[in-house]
Design an enzyme around this catalytic site. Structure first.
Site, PDB file in Angstrom:
ATOM      1  N   LYS A  63      36.316  49.879   9.361  1.00 33.08           N
ATOM      2  CA  LYS A  63      36.398  49.927  10.823  1.00 33.08           C
ATOM      3  C   LYS A  63      35.574  48.784  11.429  1.00 33.08           C
ATOM      4  O   LYS A  63      34.484  48.479  10.937  1.00 33.08           O
ATOM      5  CB  LYS A  63      35.863  51.292  11.296  1.00 33.08           C
ATOM      6  CG  LYS A  63      36.020  51.598  12.770  1.00 33.08           C
ATOM      7  CD  LYS A  63      35.495  53.013  13.063  1.00 33.08           C
ATOM      8  CE  LYS A  63      35.700  53.418  14.512  1.00 33.08           C
ATOM      9  NZ  LYS A  63      35.190  54.803  14.771  1.00 33.08           N
ATOM     10  N   SER A  91      38.439  57.761  17.349  1.00 31.08           N
ATOM     11  CA  SER A  91      38.441  56.332  17.562  1.00 31.08           C
ATOM     12  C   SER A  91      38.775  55.501  16.316  1.00 31.08           C
ATOM     13  O   SER A  91      39.096  54.322  16.447  1.00 31.08           O
ATOM     14  CB  SER A  91      37.079  55.895  18.080  1.00 31.08           C
ATOM     15  OG  SER A  91      36.077  56.071  17.095  1.00 31.08           O
ATOM     16  N   SER A 145      35.843  61.345  15.475  1.00 27.57           N
ATOM     17  CA  SER A 145      36.524  60.057  15.360  1.00 27.57           C
ATOM     18  C   SER A 145      37.043  59.694  13.965  1.00 27.57           C
ATOM     19  O   SER A 145      37.751  58.704  13.819  1.00 27.57           O
ATOM     20  CB  SER A 145      35.615  58.926  15.854  1.00 27.57           C
ATOM     21  OG  SER A 145      35.652  58.844  17.258  1.00 27.57           O
TER      22      SER A 145
END
Lengths: 94, 480
Positions: free
Chosen positions: B67, B142, B166
């Protein structure tokens, strides 16, 4: 709830230069969220200790041994405006 | 693309490593199968051209995506924000370093909601991510890019972060496994901070075995993060095939009967509970009276912490600068106005308000007390059960734009996932069935969430493996 003047005050505290349109939208959106959040006002929380952190450790220490730090150029490399080994910013009284 | 490359893109990490060790697969070929695949999902913000010089270890030869919230030395790191456009960190996050040291190679940096704030990946400054299960559907957030990449055959596994759901919510919406370990299990050093008392690094993988494999490489104490504890003895590969003697708690008001749960999700959850019983597990009714207030506490605590953490983005040390013509304060204000997106501004405002004079006790002080109550609810439950089970998300993947104009509706996506980080306990989402969305259309993945006491990862992964085997969920077919 929260009105436009309060939003403007908070935006100044947060160093955010919101547009007029953003100010209007923020006032209504924050009010909806705060209405939900305020449900915790109904709970009986007398005598309940606050939890700011879940890890049960305090004062994590290490040996105080000198180590080389990063070269100054490396930390300045990402700055939008670096000069003479320092960050350059506009004057507070410009 | 040859059939072989498509097949390689469907491998798990453990599956690929087994072939490498048997001399049947060249690590460069495995990496190349991913690197040459078209990213039609907008899952990546940066992709590596070559695997570099991998280290030696348990993950030797495994390509892994990360990420974009993790700092990577000399590689662009934006956290999905315009304010960090063009920023290349001077150091690499510990979690990424541990993967590389174990022999993994970095496939790329995945798209995400700006500063990890969002549940649909529509808050990225660099465009939406598409859920590979349906082109008009969000991947969740997210860690939406990480979830879409793993589900869509663009990475065998990815790192994500979970502050209120997330990792678990996008894993659920994309039909993969998402693990949020115990707070402190993995170092946060080099992970751009959103809410420091909640943020936790974790994994998005195709199966439970890979989640354990990656966690074992990641769960080390780190002198650079004083809140990191690691996991003593590491995590061994899960092996359990039944659930005999395992007790699963279901809280009726924090379960499929809760408001806003889609009928198809509720049906799937009911079938999942039946399966637990068939495998020898016991379903026990429990009470989590404060879990329903998790969202309220979360939307005070997380914004409060974010409003202080994001104060560092001021146009001085890194990233964007605007308003250079005025004084210092107007430079700060103009930089932050130009660099932050709508959701990040909303949360900074919310947090600043909650911490401001006159409101601190009513909001922040109360929220911290609710947090204590949520933790003690879980403690009491775990005196009687091994794990708590819930649906991961109240709904399957929704259409892009469906909730974008209604922040509160978006926040409700995390109803079942916020209490665990508030209590610091681990939780995993595994794909547990398919369900037709309430709005109609093809069936989409549903996730089942298991949460356990702090540092119960080994047992939780064992139980998740037994369920995974019995569920027999068919992953999305990888297409060329």
């Amino acid at each position: 709830m929260i009105d436009r003047d309060q939003v403007l005050h908070v935006a100044r505290l947060a160093r955010l230069e919101l547009t007029d349109e953003e100010l209007e939208r923020m006032a209504s959106e924050l009010s909806v969220i705060l209405e939900h959040v305020e449900r915790i006002g109904e709970l009986d929380l007398d005598g309940v200790e606050p939890t700011s952190h879940v890890v049960d450790i305090t004062n994590v220490l290490r040996a105080d041994e000198p180590r080389p730090s990063w070269p100054r150029e490396r930390t300045l490399a990402g700055a939008p405006d670096a000069t003479e080994g320092a960050y350059r910013v506009p004057s507070p009284q410009a | 693309m040859s059939a072989t490359a498509v097949e390689l893109r469907g491998l798990t990490v453990a599956g690929g490593l087994e072939r490498i060790r048997a001399g049947e697969l060249d690590p460069g070929e495995w990496f190349g199968a991913y690197a040459s695949a078209d990213d039609g999902l907008n899952a990546y913000l940066w992709r590596a051209d070559d695997p570099g010089a991998p280290g030696e270890g348990a993950l030797e030869g495994a390509p892994i995506a990360v990420k974009d919230i993790f700092c990577t030395e000399g590689i662009p790191t934006t956290a999905g924000s315009r304010i960090l456009e063009g920023y290349s960190p001077a150091y690499t996050a510990t979690a990424v370093r541990l993967l590389l040291d174990a022999g993994a190679s970095l496939l790329g940096k995945t798209n995400m909601d700006e500063f990890a704030m969002g549940s649909s990946n529509e808050n990225s400054a660099y465009g939406n991510v598409t859920n590979p299960w349906g082109t008009n559907r969000v991947p969740g957030g997210s860690s939406g890019g990480s979830a879409a990449a793993v589900a869509g055959g663009l990475a065998p596994a990815a790192l994500g972060t979970d502050t209120g759901g997330s990792i678990r919510q996008p894993a659920s919406l994309c039909g993969i496994v998402g693990l949020k370990p115990t707070y402190g299990a993995i170092s946060r050093y080099g992970m751009i901070a959103f809410a420091s008392s909640l943020d936790q690094c974790g994994t998005l993988t195709r199966d439970v075995t890979d989640a354990a494999l990656l966690l074992d490489a990641l769960c080390k104490r780190d002198p650079c993060d004083s809140t990191s504890l690691g996991i003593d003895g590491g995590v061994s590969s899960p092996a359990r095939t039944d659930l005999k003697g395992v007790r699963f708690g279901v809280a009726p008001d924090f379960s499929a009967d809760a408001e806003g749960v889609e009928a198809g999700v509720a049906d799937t959850f009911a079938r999942n509970l039946d399966l637990i019983r068939e495998l020898g597990g016991e379903i026990v009714e429990i009470s989590l009276p404060h879990a329903q207030h998790g969202l309220s506490a979360y939307y005070v605590i997380a914004p409060a912490e974010c409003s202080t953490n994001l104060a560092r983005f001021d146009g001085v040390r890194y990233g964007l600068r605007a308003g250079d013509g005025g004084d210092l304060t107007s430079m700060y204000e103009a930089t932050r106005e130009a660099g932050f997106g709508a959701e990040v501004k909303r949360r900074i405002m919310l947090g600043t308000y909650a911490l401001s004079a006159g409101y601190y006790d009513a909001y922040y002080g109360r929220a911290l007390r609710v947090r204590t109550k949520i933790s003690s609810d879980f403690e009491q439950a775990f005196a009687n059960v091994d794990f708590v089970v819930t649906p991961t998300s109240p709904v399957v993947a929704f259409e892009q734009g469906a909730k974008a104009a209604d922040p509160m509706a978006m926040y409700l996506s995390d109803y079942f996932t916020v209490p665990m980080p508030l209590a610091g306990i681990p939780a995993i989402s595994i794909p547990s069935g398919l369900s037709e969305p309430a709005s109609g259309g093809p069936e989409l993945p549903v996730g089942l969430q298991l949460a356990g006491p702090a540092f119960s990862e080994a047992g939780m992964l064992d139980a998740a493996l037994a369920l995974e085997k019995a569920l027999g969920f068919e992953p999305l077919e990888i297409v060329a």
